[in-house]
Design an enzyme around this catalytic site. Sequence first.
Site, short mmCIF file in Angstrom:
data_model
loop_
_atom_site.label_atom_id
_atom_site.label_comp_id
_atom_site.label_asym_id
_atom_site.label_seq_id
_atom_site.Cartn_x
_atom_site.Cartn_y
_atom_site.Cartn_z
N GLU A 1 13.72 -0.04 -4.62
CA GLU A 1 12.48 0.59 -4.18
C GLU A 1 12.61 1.12 -2.76
OE1 GLU A 1 9.31 -2.23 -3.43
OE2 GLU A 1 10.67 -3.90 -3.68
N ASP B 1 1.03 -7.08 -4.77
CA ASP B 1 2.44 -6.84 -4.51
C ASP B 1 2.70 -7.22 -3.04
OD1 ASP B 1 5.07 -6.14 -4.68
OD2 ASP B 1 4.74 -4.15 -5.49
#
Length: 855
Positions: free
Chosen positions: A531, A328
């Site tokens: 997020e 990620d």
Amino acid sequence: MGLAACGKSGNDHTAAAKSETAAPVQAAAVAESAEGLSLENWPALKPALPRDEKLEARIADLLSRMTLEEKVGQMMQAEIKSITPEEVKQYHIGSILNGGGTFPNNDKFATPDDWRKLADAYFAASMDTSDGGVAIPIIWGSDAVHGHNNVIGATLFPHNIGLGAARDPELIRRIGEATAREVAVTGVDWTFAPTIAVVRDDRWGRTFESYSEDPDIVAAYAREMIKGIQGDKNSEEFLDGRHLVSAAKHFVGDGGTTRGIDRGDTEVSEKELAEIHAAGYFTALESGVQSVMASFNSWNGKRLHGHKYLLTDVLKNRLGFDGFVVGDWNGHRFVEGCTVDSCAAAVNAGLDMFMITSEWKALLKNTIAQVRNGEIPESRIDDAVSRILRVKIRAGLFERDRPLAGKTGIMGSEEHRAIAREAVRKSLVLLKNNDQLLPVDARKNILVTGNGADSIAKQSGGWTISWQGTGNTAEDFPGATSIYTGIKQAVDAAGGTVVLSENGEVPQDAFGKGGKPDVAIVVYGEDPYAEWHGDLASIEYQLGSKEDQELLQKLQAQDIPVVSVFLSGRPLWVNKELNLSDAFVAAWLPGSEGAGVADVLLTDSEGNKRYDFTGRLSFSWPELVHQTVINRDDANYQPLFAYGYGLDYSSDAQLANNLNEDGESYVDGNLEDAWLMVSRPQAPWKLFIADGDQEPLWVSGNLARSDDNNITVASIDMLSQEDARALTWKGLRAGSVVLETRKPQDLSRYLDEGAALTMDIRVDQAPEAAVFAQITCEGPECNGKLPLQNALNALPKGDWSQVSIDLQCFADAGTDFTRVSQGLSLHSEGKLAMAVANIKFVPGAGDQAQIRCGS
Ligand code: BGC
Ligand code: BGC
């Protein structure tokens, strides 16, 4: 429960785990078993696709012709802002991505053709061997998480939380297929979806990206979503260019972090990790998912990006995954001993491709050097590159067979919008319908109000054009329909009258002379977030609640029946709003097809219902404000609306308007820490600079400065990315940095339970004049102010230390904790440079606080 759940759908992993022999366990795994790890917790799965000797031979041939530089280049995924096609060619880079809010040519309005042209340019560069080297096609990944959401004009499906309520795996498959088609139009090869997190604590800002708190739903949906995106692995359609590469993310435990903190630590047993959090991976693998994204989070203190046991022993060996693991966003940098541009540990743990975004040149160079000096075995590089090549070959990238590229008519097509609209209808959950107010007769006088009524940006949430979904206006959504527009279409068709008024004021005679609304449909809820920014300290719906409640009260005072349509990315504590509503619909984040709401809420021209509610909660809805972790199988499960709840038009259930509105009185002695700031201020707290008598300056991004740069607040790294704030006072004027809330908070329980204010502080330049810590309350003379200068001077310079202050000191100095408006204000009268992080009230810690007061 999770494993048994898979069994229900005809694939009993539990039995498989017992009867089949485990994949060979490597030496390191045995060593780790000393920590109590056991592969027996995981089902032994066979690779989804049988080994294809021809394909393996092709991989081996390519590999044998590649230099080490070329191989390591394949393992780099750079962000399109940071790499040109020319550099792709020069450095043999294997992959690119566009992050949320990155567009071709930096142009938000880049057309699908602009996207495709850029994709073509990167592809051509990757296949250009004029400087030597082996031609390997690049693979471009993008977050198409609710449709191809970075591209203007795409169909935007409801976010996953709404899809979870639909309980319709077949629909999920069609959504996956439609999304893949729109992505294919733009020449992008790969979507970073689906998110198959199983969320436990609804304060997590990514709750809306999760289908459910229930592993059964996540498992069933993962299977179908991946079939939809990639095509059925047993058919010709598999990865045929109309179907693309999917990424199951984020492996593993992303939804289980303590307090729901994004990128935090998931502190659960291995059994729970496997059964709850990994439930979606077993079915994703069964559908042949070609990539898995490693998660930012840790498992019991160890970062996933460096977790060899989970990435290699479990995922690749035990679960038989033969695709590749992508990292990620710079996630490897959190691994112990790593920096953003150097991380042998992640490769050795099993990471195959770094999502390195900008610092790819340095990482490339360092990784090559680490292979040369033996830190990374070359066999590991060969394995990683083989996996990447395997996926590229399977996906037909070498042949560049892109049947849909450039077919722009597919973007936001009627056919796809119809699927999205169907999904909206199915995602709505009816929580209250007193006196069967719904369906609303579309022939009547209908007032539509609330700040979400005519806002496609708000109904679409995060990961919409921009990363956080902020900054979008109506022009950014060609072809889309707001909830109001959908209502208007239905009312116009039935011959009723509709008036849109965001604040609820009805212009004179808007409903004909002397006419008045028969009903008000009020659309409100959370503003977009994604997020990290979206994490909450409390599940109380409060950001916009003051205005919304006033609006509801105003309507109630005029005897206008109220239908609330609540937009949110998670269940929230809304008892007050429920009490003020006759009907209440959880609409989640429906996306571009707002008309799906009217389809269910409004009748046809005969006054008959058109569609009934079929949505059922896939997340438990809290009754108490402290029920942040409330899930279907809890021991003392007492939600307001249980998992699976949802009324339809056959029900005459009544919900009394006397739900307890005093969130605080419910707390049962287990008072949790109250966080004001983790890496970001936790809602409802917001960060402001109050410099002299200037207007307060809201700190929204990672850097803010008051006039003359007198006070600066900048995000910095303490342990991880931007998890602390540097505060600098130049000393031109006295001023403060403040954590403030618009709605005063009753924090008296913290005082009662002997809490301390604790924070991590690093003093970089000692204060030159007086410094104060203050906790301020609403109203005059309500400011507990404590001198802090000596305490700061006593701290070691340049190092982090924790500072704690007994809340009693603030109370003694005048803070009334029943109505706190500024949870903390740091005030300096002169020059000072310091950094702060982790600001919270810790119950019971007052006694041991460094700064204590008598009484
Ligand atoms: C997110 C991922 C996403 C990636 C690329 C990360 O910050 O956690 O879900 O795929 O960025 O945008
Ligand atoms: C996100 C990206 C985003 C970037 C912006 C990342 O964490 O995943 O999608 O573009 O942050 O800084």
